[in-house]
Each structure stands twice: as C-alpha cells, then as structure tokens.
Design a protein around this motif. Structure first.
Motif, PDB file in Angstrom:
ATOM      1  N   SER A  19       0.837  -1.187   0.000  1.00 38.04           N
ATOM      2  CA  SER A  19       0.000   0.000   0.000  1.00 38.04           C
ATOM      3  C   SER A  19       0.878   1.246   0.000  1.00 38.04           C
ATOM      4  N   VAL A  20       0.214   2.402  -0.018  1.00 38.88           N
ATOM      5  CA  VAL A  20       0.913   3.684   0.080  1.00 38.88           C
ATOM      6  C   VAL A  20       0.417   4.458   1.303  1.00 38.88           C
ATOM      7  N   PHE A  21      -0.058   3.733   2.316  1.00 41.23           N
ATOM      8  CA  PHE A  21      -0.724   4.350   3.459  1.00 41.23           C
ATOM      9  C   PHE A  21      -2.016   5.025   2.973  1.00 41.23           C
ATOM     10  N   SER A  22      -2.397   6.130   3.640  1.00 41.35           N
ATOM     11  CA  SER A  22      -3.615   6.840   3.278  1.00 41.35           C
ATOM     12  C   SER A  22      -3.533   8.248   3.852  1.00 41.35           C
ATOM     13  N   SER A  23      -4.508   9.164   3.621  1.00 41.80           N
ATOM     14  CA  SER A  23      -5.675   8.866   2.811  1.00 41.80           C
ATOM     15  C   SER A  23      -5.567   9.464   1.417  1.00 41.80           C
ATOM     16  N   SER A  24      -4.487  10.263   1.176  1.00 33.76           N
ATOM     17  CA  SER A  24      -4.287  10.816  -0.163  1.00 33.76           C
ATOM     18  C   SER A  24      -3.540   9.811  -1.039  1.00 33.76           C
ATOM     19  N   GLY A  25      -3.893   8.542  -0.876  1.00 33.27           N
ATOM     20  CA  GLY A  25      -3.152   7.479  -1.546  1.00 33.27           C
ATOM     21  C   GLY A  25      -3.283   7.499  -3.050  1.00 33.27           C
ATOM     22  N   GLY A  26      -4.508   7.696  -3.555  1.00 35.20           N
ATOM     23  CA  GLY A  26      -4.695   7.720  -5.005  1.00 35.20           C
ATOM     24  C   GLY A  26      -3.932   8.856  -5.653  1.00 35.20           C
ATOM     25  N   SER A  27      -3.926  10.019  -5.028  1.00 37.28           N
ATOM     26  CA  SER A  27      -3.202  11.171  -5.568  1.00 37.28           C
ATOM     27  C   SER A  27      -1.704  10.912  -5.596  1.00 37.28           C
TER      28      SER A  27
ATOM     29  N   ASN B  15      -0.968  13.871   3.634  1.00 37.99           N
ATOM     30  CA  ASN B  15      -0.123  14.446   2.599  1.00 37.99           C
ATOM     31  C   ASN B  15       1.358  14.195   2.861  1.00 37.99           C
ATOM     32  N   ARG B  16       1.635  13.373   3.865  1.00 34.47           N
ATOM     33  CA  ARG B  16       3.021  13.015   4.182  1.00 34.47           C
ATOM     34  C   ARG B  16       3.244  11.510   4.102  1.00 34.47           C
TER      35      ARG B  16
ATOM     36  N   PRO C  49       3.160  10.263   0.209  1.00 32.80           N
ATOM     37  CA  PRO C  49       4.387  10.693  -0.465  1.00 32.80           C
ATOM     38  C   PRO C  49       5.631   9.945   0.027  1.00 32.80           C
ATOM     39  N   SER C  50       5.708   9.667   1.331  1.00 33.35           N
ATOM     40  CA  SER C  50       6.850   8.916   1.851  1.00 33.35           C
ATOM     41  C   SER C  50       6.952   7.555   1.193  1.00 33.35           C
ATOM     42  N   ALA C  51       5.815   6.902   1.009  1.00 34.54           N
ATOM     43  CA  ALA C  51       5.799   5.541   0.452  1.00 34.54           C
ATOM     44  C   ALA C  51       5.923   5.507  -1.062  1.00 34.54           C
ATOM     45  N   THR C  52       5.856   6.665  -1.728  1.00 29.74           N
ATOM     46  CA  THR C  52       5.896   6.683  -3.193  1.00 29.74           C
ATOM     47  C   THR C  52       7.028   7.532  -3.764  1.00 29.74           C
ATOM     48  N   GLY C  53       7.855   8.153  -2.928  1.00 31.42           N
ATOM     49  CA  GLY C  53       9.019   8.866  -3.410  1.00 31.42           C
ATOM     50  C   GLY C  53       8.739  10.210  -4.037  1.00 31.42           C
ATOM     51  N   ILE C  54       7.724  10.920  -3.526  1.00 31.73           N
ATOM     52  CA  ILE C  54       7.404  12.251  -4.044  1.00 31.73           C
ATOM     53  C   ILE C  54       7.398  13.247  -2.887  1.00 31.73           C
ATOM     54  N   PHE C  55       7.140  14.514  -3.214  1.00 31.28           N
ATOM     55  CA  PHE C  55       7.156  15.586  -2.219  1.00 31.28           C
ATOM     56  C   PHE C  55       5.739  15.876  -1.737  1.00 31.28           C
ATOM     57  N   GLY C  56       5.565  15.952  -0.426  1.00 30.04           N
ATOM     58  CA  GLY C  56       4.245  16.238   0.132  1.00 30.04           C
ATOM     59  C   GLY C  56       4.315  17.289   1.213  1.00 30.04           C
ATOM     60  N   MET C  57       3.394  18.232   1.187  1.00 28.64           N
ATOM     61  CA  MET C  57       3.369  19.346   2.144  1.00 28.64           C
ATOM     62  C   MET C  57       2.034  19.422   2.864  1.00 28.64           C
ATOM     63  N   LYS C  58       2.096  19.592   4.194  1.00 29.25           N
ATOM     64  CA  LYS C  58       0.915  19.925   5.000  1.00 29.25           C
ATOM     65  C   LYS C  58       1.083  21.343   5.519  1.00 29.25           C
ATOM     66  N   PRO C  59       0.245  22.277   5.100  1.00 28.34           N
ATOM     67  CA  PRO C  59       0.387  23.660   5.558  1.00 28.34           C
ATOM     68  C   PRO C  59      -0.040  23.852   7.014  1.00 28.34           C
ATOM     69  N   SER C  60       0.272  25.030   7.526  1.00 24.00           N
ATOM     70  CA  SER C  60      -0.215  25.421   8.849  1.00 24.00           C
ATOM     71  C   SER C  60      -1.746  25.466   8.858  1.00 24.00           C
TER      72      SER C  60
END
Length: 472
Positions: free
Chosen positions: A144-152, A173-174, A177-188
């Motif tokens: 899996s890629v965890f969740s919940s933004s997994g499809g994105s 959003n973290r 991305p960790s499980a798929t090798g991309i960049f993910g940001m969670k804003p304030s």
C-alpha cells in the motif's frame, strides 16, 4: 514513450504558453495516461474527462498553470462532480458549488481531470474501500501507500500527473508521499483557502498538493493560500533556498506504541548528516508526545464526530447501522464502538489534543525544525488489513501506531513536509523524511525543501511501475 513524462506542471505551463501543444492536446495525453495506468494501480474513483475537454482552450494561457490537467482527491466539494469519500453511502452526493480552495485551484489555471481514491471517509491507514478497491504502490504493487491521499500520491509517482491534490487530517499528505518517493506538504492550520462547504477551517485538516518537484508545490501553495492575514500573513511564492542555517532537532524514537523500523531510523540519521554537511546544526531530542496518550485521545476525539453519520446512515437505509450495507464493516463497527464514548471522555480527548499546540510551540523555541520519521514502518502490505474487518482496540492501535509522528502535528497546527531522500534496501520502497516547523513558518520549509532537492535530487528517480517505463 510519453515525451512529456519528465516535465513538471510548471514546465508544461511554460510549453503551453510557447504553443508547443494545445490545452486540448495535453488533456488527451493525460487521459491516455490514466487509461494505461489505472487498471494496474487503481488510483481513480471518478473521471471528469468531458468536463476537462470542455474547459480546454478556455483557460487563459497567462494563468500560472495555463491549463495543465490535475487530479483532485475525492474528499473535497467540486461543483457538479460527485464526491464519494470512497463510500457507498456517498455515491449519489454531487455538490452544487465548489469550495473556496477548489475555486482557487481552477483560478490558478489547473484543469480538473478527475478524482483519486481514498479509504472510506479517511477512516483507515491503507487506501482501500469496498466501492473502488485497493490502490497499489507503483514501487511494489503488493504494498500500500498508506492513506488517505493514496490515489493522488500514486498518480504522481506513476507519472500520470506531475501534481495532484491531497488533504491532510492526520498525515495524509506526508504518509503516501513517503511511500511513493514524491514531495508532500501539509500547511499550517488556517493557512490555505477554506476547503469546507461552510467556509470555515477544520481543526486538523488542510489542503495542498503532492508533486514531483518543490517548485510546483510552492507555486500552487502561493495561489491557494488565504490572503486574509488571519492568522498568518501570506507567504507568496518561494522560488528557492535560503542562506539561513537552521537548528534541527533529530527525533529519537522512544519505542512507545510501536518501535520504529531500524532502517527508517538509520535513514533519518543519514539525512541528519546531510543537514550537517549543508551547514545546519543538528542535535538529538525526544519526541514531545506520548504516543499511547495520543492514540487514546484521538480515539475519543473520533467518537465525538460520528454520531451524526450514524443517524444519517440509519435514516437513509431504515435499518440499523451494521445492517445497512452503506458503510464498510470496519467503519460501521468503529462508529458503533464510538457510541460508548461518553461526553466526558470526548472532552478529555479534545483537551489533550488542544494541549499539543503549546507543547510544540515550546519545542520550536529551541529548534527551527524537527527531523523525524514520517511513519515507523516503510509501508504496509496491501492486504495486511482490509475494510471488511471488524473494528477492534488492537486494530485501532495498529492505525494509531502508523500515525505516531504525523497526527499530533495536525492538532498542533504546524506545517510539515515529507521529502523523498531515502530508499529501503529491504523492500525497495521510498522512505520520506519528515520536517516540521512552527505554526506559520511554511515558507521556511519550502526554502529547506529546495535546498534538499538540490543536494539530493529525486525528480529523475522513477518507480518501476511508472510511465517512465510503460509505453502509452
């Protein structure tokens, strides 16, 4: 092969403005990408191909993204498109109006092509539901890629789109991305335009993009953030790294709730060494949140949110919740268990979560950023657990353990990012590094992200099951 596969959204917009191809032609290229990859990886819920085709050539080329197609997570209101939240109960839900965040996405020149898969109502740690099925990791489809933004995350990692939307209420959003090798940001918290139908801001959830490049995320951020100044002044577009050197707190796992995989801990130590080589000061520091207490508080908090859902499902089905068939067994049984949570327990859980804001504020009096694992495990096997299982305390702790380093940040209101800097030798899967800053310091994280992207480039590292290697 797809000759545009190496372009990010910013680069595609530049080529659209140069009239190397049209918006309509780009839509068809992206449609073909989805048709090729979705049967194997299952990252989509709904498509909006005709909507995107009708909007092509109507989006001004001088808009920042100039008509580049994008996928949105299926957990936000887009006027005229279904919003299912991955649930059978929501299949007929079609919002009439877009929320402010979506309006800003489209004003930025992004053309919505469809929506991506989620666990039912973001209720589980693996992206899988009874309606659309499980989303597979392009680095290894058995995971899996965890969740919940997994499809994105999968759509971006597989090269289908250079950027896709996600929401982050506990790590969404973290973790993917960790499980798929991309960049993910969670804003304030309250940094972005509202993603809620009533125009308010959720206590934990924020919206932002998942991307292959930092500049795509930074540009999208600047175009969708709130300009109200409440509670933070706008960041604007961060275009590159800063000369500022940072004091970094390296998180040493305390072993509570779950022990972090040694390979993940070692990966973060190597990233800490990279930070030192770049001139930053690093020292070890304990994680400031008791994971067992956090798990208990989060379960009580969830118990206070689901009463209305139980009522709505039973009214729609005219049967008891567990017999309705409108929710998965996991979510339905979780809701039933939550009915036993008292008002006093709910208040106690919320009080603990509210205390996280001053806890992290104190931490950031000593450090500019924290460096921690994104998750204590690299990624869960795809069917390690499924939405057909009944909720148990053990399963609740399984989820909480994997949210150990991410969920407290949402309630603290801090920005955080997953940066793809390591890979697992055992599994061949990516391992993200989790950087956290004080509330309002989103710009600092973007500056650091650019520096890390330059020091250890990841843009050209592609998953085996991606369009880099699959002909379209």
């Amino acid at each position: 092969m797809d000759e545009l596969i190496d372009e990010d959204a910013t680069g595609l917009a530049e080529r659209l403005r140069a009239r190397e191809f049209t918006q309509a032609e780009l839509v068809e290229i992206f449609v073909r990408r989805i048709e090729v990859m979705n049967p194997a990886l299952n990252f989509m819920t709904n498509t909006a191909f005709d909507r995107a085709r009708s909007k092509a050539e109507t989006i001004p080329l001088d808009a920042p993204f100039a008509g580049v197609p994008i996928l949105m997570k299926d957990m936000i209101d887009i006027g005229g498109l279904p919003r299912t939240d991955g649930s059978r109960f929501m299949l007929k839900n079609v919002p009439e109006r877009s929320v402010q965040y979506v309006e800003a996405v489209e004003a930025a020149g992004l053309n919505i092509l469809g929506q991506t898969n989620v666990p039912e109502m973001a209720s589980f740690i693996i992206t899988n539901n009874d309606v659309f099925g499980a989303t597979r990791n392009p680095w290894n489809p058995d995971y899996s890629v965890f969740s919940s933004s997994g499809g994105s995350a999968v759509a971006v990692s597989a090269g289908v789109v250079p950027m896709a939307h996600g929401t982050d209420g506990a790590g969404s959003n973290r973790l993917p991305p960790s499980a798929t090798g991309i960049f993910g940001m969670k804003p304030s918290r309250r940094r972005m335009r509202s993603g809620e139908a009533d125009g308010r801001h959720d206590v934990a959830k924020t919206n932002q993009m998942l991307s292959r490049t930092v500049r795509d995320s930074a540009l999208a951020f600047s175009l969708t953030e709130s300009f109200s100044g409440d509670p933070f002044p706008p960041v604007g577009y961060i275009a590159g790294p800063s000369d500022r050197r940072l004091k970094v707190g390296l998180i040493v796992d305390d072993g509570k709730l779950i022990t972090t995989d040694p390979e993940i801990s070692e990966a973060q130590r190597k990233v800490a060494l990279l930070m030192q080589n770049l001139g930053h000061e690093v020292e070890e520091t304990p994680w400031p949140v008791d994971a067992n207490e956090m798990a208990d508080a989060y379960a009580k908090f969830f118990g206070g949110k689901v009463g209305a859902l139980k009522t709505a499902v039973e009214a729609a089905s005219e049967t008891p919740l567990m017999e309705s068939g409108l929710l998965t067994r996991f979510l339905a049984s979780n809701i039933e268990a939550s009915a036993a949570v008292s008002a006093e327990d709910i208040a106690e859980g919320r009080a603990f979560l509210d205390r996280l804001e001053p806890v992290f504020a104190e931490v950031f009096r000593r450090y500019d950023v924290l460096l921690a694992p994104v998750a204590p495990v690299v990624a869960p096997p795809l069917f390690e657990h499924t939405p057909d299982e009944l909720y148990t305390d053990e399963l609740s702790r399984y989820v909480a353990a994997r949210l150990k380093f991410t969920s407290p940040i949402n309630f603290a209101g801090c920005p955080a990012m997953s940066v793809p800097l390591s890979w697992s030798a055992d599994l061949g899967l990516p391992i993200g590094s989790h950087f956290i800053a004080a509330a309002g310091h989103d710009g600092l994280l973007y500056e650091l992200a650019y520096e890390l992207e330059e020091a250890r480039p990841w843009r050209d590292i592609w998953a085996p099951f991606s369009l880099k290697y699959v002909p379209v």
